[in-house]
Design a protein around this motif. Structure first.
Motif, PDB file in Angstrom:
ATOM      1  N   VAL A 205      13.391  -1.693   7.493  1.00 53.98           N
ATOM      2  CA  VAL A 205      13.288  -0.900   8.719  1.00 53.98           C
ATOM      3  C   VAL A 205      14.208  -1.575   9.737  1.00 53.98           C
ATOM      4  CG1 VAL A 205      11.793  -0.004  10.532  1.00 53.98           C
ATOM      5  CG2 VAL A 205      10.908  -0.268   8.209  1.00 53.98           C
ATOM      6  N   LYS A 206      15.345  -0.939  10.002  1.00 55.53           N
ATOM      7  CA  LYS A 206      16.338  -1.505  10.917  1.00 55.53           C
ATOM      8  C   LYS A 206      16.115  -0.966  12.321  1.00 55.53           C
ATOM      9  CE  LYS A 206      21.317  -2.184  11.518  1.00 55.53           C
ATOM     10  NZ  LYS A 206      22.666  -1.891  10.972  1.00 55.53           N
ATOM     11  N   ASN A 207      15.860  -1.876  13.249  1.00 57.74           N
ATOM     12  CA  ASN A 207      15.575  -1.507  14.638  1.00 57.74           C
ATOM     13  C   ASN A 207      16.683  -2.042  15.541  1.00 57.74           C
ATOM     14  OD1 ASN A 207      14.348  -0.773  17.062  1.00 57.74           O
ATOM     15  ND2 ASN A 207      13.056  -2.593  17.119  1.00 57.74           N
ATOM     16  N   THR A 208      17.474  -1.138  16.131  1.00 62.59           N
ATOM     17  CA  THR A 208      18.584  -1.536  16.996  1.00 62.59           C
ATOM     18  C   THR A 208      18.229  -1.409  18.481  1.00 62.59           C
ATOM     19  OG1 THR A 208      19.520   0.704  16.857  1.00 62.59           O
ATOM     20  CG2 THR A 208      20.318  -0.927  15.279  1.00 62.59           C
ATOM     21  N   ASN A 209      16.954  -1.309  18.788  1.00 59.13           N
ATOM     22  CA  ASN A 209      16.505  -1.178  20.171  1.00 59.13           C
ATOM     23  C   ASN A 209      16.221  -2.548  20.791  1.00 59.13           C
ATOM     24  OD1 ASN A 209      16.184   1.857  20.585  1.00 59.13           O
ATOM     25  ND2 ASN A 209      15.016   1.555  18.703  1.00 59.13           N
ATOM     26  N   PHE A 210      16.165  -2.582  22.134  1.00 60.13           N
ATOM     27  CA  PHE A 210      15.853  -3.812  22.861  1.00 60.13           C
ATOM     28  C   PHE A 210      14.346  -3.941  23.082  1.00 60.13           C
ATOM     29  CE2 PHE A 210      20.297  -3.235  23.736  1.00 60.13           C
ATOM     30  CZ  PHE A 210      20.801  -4.518  23.805  1.00 60.13           C
ATOM     31  N   GLY A 211      13.598  -3.544  22.088  1.00 57.56           N
ATOM     32  CA  GLY A 211      12.150  -3.641  22.104  1.00 57.56           C
ATOM     33  C   GLY A 211      11.642  -3.430  20.692  1.00 57.56           C
ATOM     34  N   PRO A 212      10.453  -3.926  20.353  1.00 58.38           N
ATOM     35  CA  PRO A 212       9.932  -3.802  18.989  1.00 58.38           C
ATOM     36  C   PRO A 212       9.586  -2.358  18.625  1.00 58.38           C
ATOM     37  CG  PRO A 212       8.248  -4.663  20.462  1.00 58.38           C
ATOM     38  CD  PRO A 212       9.507  -4.618  21.252  1.00 58.38           C
ATOM     39  N   TYR A 213       9.707  -2.072  17.328  1.00 62.00           N
ATOM     40  CA  TYR A 213       9.312  -0.762  16.800  1.00 62.00           C
ATOM     41  C   TYR A 213       8.048  -0.976  15.967  1.00 62.00           C
ATOM     42  CZ  TYR A 213       9.383   3.553  14.036  1.00 62.00           C
ATOM     43  OH  TYR A 213       9.045   4.754  13.431  1.00 62.00           O
ATOM     44  N   LYS A 214       6.909  -0.475  16.490  1.00 60.85           N
ATOM     45  CA  LYS A 214       5.639  -0.609  15.789  1.00 60.85           C
ATOM     46  C   LYS A 214       5.352   0.687  15.037  1.00 60.85           C
ATOM     47  CE  LYS A 214       3.733  -3.822  19.216  1.00 60.85           C
ATOM     48  NZ  LYS A 214       2.628  -4.123  20.167  1.00 60.85           N
ATOM     49  N   TYR A 215       5.183   0.570  13.723  1.00 55.72           N
ATOM     50  CA  TYR A 215       5.013   1.761  12.891  1.00 55.72           C
ATOM     51  C   TYR A 215       3.700   1.729  12.117  1.00 55.72           C
ATOM     52  CZ  TYR A 215       6.950  -1.486   9.414  1.00 55.72           C
ATOM     53  OH  TYR A 215       7.192  -2.574   8.615  1.00 55.72           O
TER      54      TYR A 215
ATOM     55  N   PRO B 231       7.632  14.031  -9.078  1.00 55.08           N
ATOM     56  CA  PRO B 231       7.152  12.689  -8.723  1.00 55.08           C
ATOM     57  C   PRO B 231       6.894  11.805  -9.940  1.00 55.08           C
ATOM     58  CG  PRO B 231       5.441  14.338  -8.344  1.00 55.08           C
ATOM     59  CD  PRO B 231       6.688  15.082  -8.638  1.00 55.08           C
ATOM     60  N   VAL B 232       7.404  10.566  -9.870  1.00 58.26           N
ATOM     61  CA  VAL B 232       7.221   9.612 -10.975  1.00 58.26           C
ATOM     62  C   VAL B 232       6.607   8.296 -10.487  1.00 58.26           C
ATOM     63  CG1 VAL B 232       9.073  10.575 -12.411  1.00 58.26           C
ATOM     64  CG2 VAL B 232       9.595   8.793 -10.708  1.00 58.26           C
ATOM     65  N   GLY B 233       6.358   8.155  -9.185  1.00 54.68           N
ATOM     66  CA  GLY B 233       5.761   6.919  -8.683  1.00 54.68           C
ATOM     67  C   GLY B 233       5.719   6.914  -7.167  1.00 54.68           C
ATOM     68  N   SER B 234       5.010   5.950  -6.626  1.00 48.84           N
ATOM     69  CA  SER B 234       4.897   5.837  -5.173  1.00 48.84           C
ATOM     70  C   SER B 234       4.591   4.394  -4.786  1.00 48.84           C
ATOM     71  CB  SER B 234       3.791   6.764  -4.641  1.00 48.84           C
ATOM     72  OG  SER B 234       2.528   6.384  -5.157  1.00 48.84           O
ATOM     73  N   ALA B 235       4.796   4.115  -3.497  1.00 47.79           N
ATOM     74  CA  ALA B 235       4.528   2.768  -2.965  1.00 47.79           C
ATOM     75  C   ALA B 235       3.987   2.895  -1.556  1.00 47.79           C
ATOM     76  CB  ALA B 235       5.809   1.936  -2.975  1.00 47.79           C
ATOM     77  N   ILE B 236       3.037   2.030  -1.208  1.00 45.59           N
ATOM     78  CA  ILE B 236       2.444   2.018   0.128  1.00 45.59           C
ATOM     79  C   ILE B 236       3.173   1.001   1.004  1.00 45.59           C
ATOM     80  CG2 ILE B 236       0.365   1.630   1.481  1.00 45.59           C
ATOM     81  CD1 ILE B 236       0.210   4.080  -0.252  1.00 45.59           C
ATOM     82  N   ILE B 237       3.636   1.460   2.149  1.00 40.98           N
ATOM     83  CA  ILE B 237       4.245   0.571   3.148  1.00 40.98           C
ATOM     84  C   ILE B 237       3.180   0.276   4.204  1.00 40.98           C
ATOM     85  CG2 ILE B 237       6.087   0.288   4.838  1.00 40.98           C
ATOM     86  CD1 ILE B 237       7.070   0.505   1.970  1.00 40.98           C
ATOM     87  N   PRO B 238       2.757  -0.973   4.347  1.00 34.24           N
ATOM     88  CA  PRO B 238       1.679  -1.284   5.301  1.00 34.24           C
ATOM     89  C   PRO B 238       2.135  -1.202   6.749  1.00 34.24           C
ATOM     90  CG  PRO B 238       2.526  -3.301   4.313  1.00 34.24           C
ATOM     91  CD  PRO B 238       3.212  -2.174   3.605  1.00 34.24           C
ATOM     92  N   LYS B 239       1.179  -1.040   7.623  1.00 35.92           N
ATOM     93  CA  LYS B 239       1.428  -1.001   9.067  1.00 35.92           C
ATOM     94  C   LYS B 239       1.995  -2.340   9.529  1.00 35.92           C
ATOM     95  CE  LYS B 239      -1.080  -0.361  13.436  1.00 35.92           C
ATOM     96  NZ  LYS B 239      -2.423  -0.065  14.026  1.00 35.92           N
ATOM     97  N   SER B 240       3.045  -2.274  10.349  1.00 38.64           N
ATOM     98  CA  SER B 240       3.665  -3.507  10.821  1.00 38.64           C
ATOM     99  C   SER B 240       4.613  -3.178  11.974  1.00 38.64           C
ATOM    100  CB  SER B 240       4.414  -4.210   9.684  1.00 38.64           C
ATOM    101  OG  SER B 240       4.863  -5.493  10.091  1.00 38.64           O
ATOM    102  N   LYS B 241       5.558  -4.060  12.231  1.00 39.59           N
ATOM    103  CA  LYS B 241       6.545  -3.795  13.274  1.00 39.59           C
ATOM    104  C   LYS B 241       7.869  -4.462  12.929  1.00 39.59           C
ATOM    105  CE  LYS B 241       5.780  -7.723  16.395  1.00 39.59           C
ATOM    106  NZ  LYS B 241       5.505  -8.128  17.793  1.00 39.59           N
ATOM    107  N   ALA B 242       8.951  -3.856  13.424  1.00 37.78           N
ATOM    108  CA  ALA B 242      10.290  -4.434  13.326  1.00 37.78           C
ATOM    109  C   ALA B 242      10.657  -4.950  14.710  1.00 37.78           C
ATOM    110  CB  ALA B 242      11.292  -3.395  12.853  1.00 37.78           C
ATOM    111  N   SER B 243      10.946  -6.225  14.808  1.00 38.62           N
ATOM    112  CA  SER B 243      11.281  -6.822  16.100  1.00 38.62           C
ATOM    113  C   SER B 243      12.571  -6.230  16.662  1.00 38.62           C
ATOM    114  CB  SER B 243      11.415  -8.334  15.966  1.00 38.62           C
ATOM    115  OG  SER B 243      10.198  -8.915  15.516  1.00 38.62           O
TER     116      SER B 243
END
Length: 216
Positions: free
Chosen positions: A103-113, A126-138
């Motif tokens: 997750v590339k964040n080019t802002n001057f503040g964190p991106y919380k997703y 569909p052949v598969g899936s993956a869970i991306i946990p809640k977090s943030k990109a600085s």
């Protein structure tokens, strides 16, 4: 007596001349002081205009850079494989992949997703899936996320292209997802930003490598 009168007359005639001289000098001095004050007011006015222009430029620059919220990017970065089980004669596959997302964040503040799911497809199936946990990109950084993904041919066993792709050793895949979050600026302003992932890639089943990753 005539001489005395003449002397007094001369003194009387000289007095007004000296008075006029003093008046001219005082007027000149007053004019110089007034001109100096005018020059100072002009100088301070120019300083004030320059300060306003400078402040306006800083505000505009700040608004166009720091305060401008850009949409982050969500991508498949790379992958390695623990197991690759491919059966070309009886077309099927079972892959255990360690995928790295970014997750590339080019802002001057964190991106919380929020948490989300990445789906993998073979020819839109569909052949598969993956869970991306809640977090943030600085701010001004890329958040790297490593997730294990199981890819199986359960849903595509009868697909007409599967045998040919497995014989060629190239398994084309596609991944999609949507990331919802907020960009925070100055710890005060929050702007909602949703990021869509749409990537295509090839799994080289011979070399066990992920190749030709293209994300839009």
């Amino acid at each position: 007596m005539a001489e005395g009168q003449k002397s007094g007359y001369d003194a009387h005639q000289l007095a007004p001349a000296n008075g006029y001289a003093r008046s001219d000098a005082e007027a000149a001095t007053a004019h110089d002081a007034q001109e100096l004050r005018r020059q100072k007011r002009k100088k301070w006015l120019l300083y004030g205009i320059a300060f306003v222009v400078f402040q306006t430029a800083i505000i505009v620059l700040f608004s166009l850079t720091v305060m401008k919220v850009k949409t982050p990017k969500f991508r498949v970065r790379s992958s390695s494989f623990n197991t690759v089980d491919v059966q070309p004669t009886n077309p099927s596959f079972s892959l255990n992949m360690n995928a790295q997302f970014g997750v590339k964040n080019t802002n001057f503040g964190p991106y919380k997703y929020d948490s989300t799911t990445v789906y993998f497809y073979y020819n839109d199936i569909p052949v598969g899936s993956a869970i991306i946990p809640k977090s943030k990109a600085s701010f001004l950084s890329t958040k790297k996320i490593n997730v294990a993904v199981d890819l199986t041919s359960t849903n595509v066993t009868g697909h007409p292209n599967l045998a040919s792709d497995l014989n060629n050793g190239i398994l084309p895949l596609m991944s999609t997802s949507r990331l919802n979050g907020k960009v925070e600026l100055m710890l005060i302003f929050k702007k909602k930003k949703a990021v869509n992932m749409n990537c295509t890639m090839n799994v080289n089943t011979t070399t066990r490598e992920l190749q030709n990753v293209v994300c839009k």
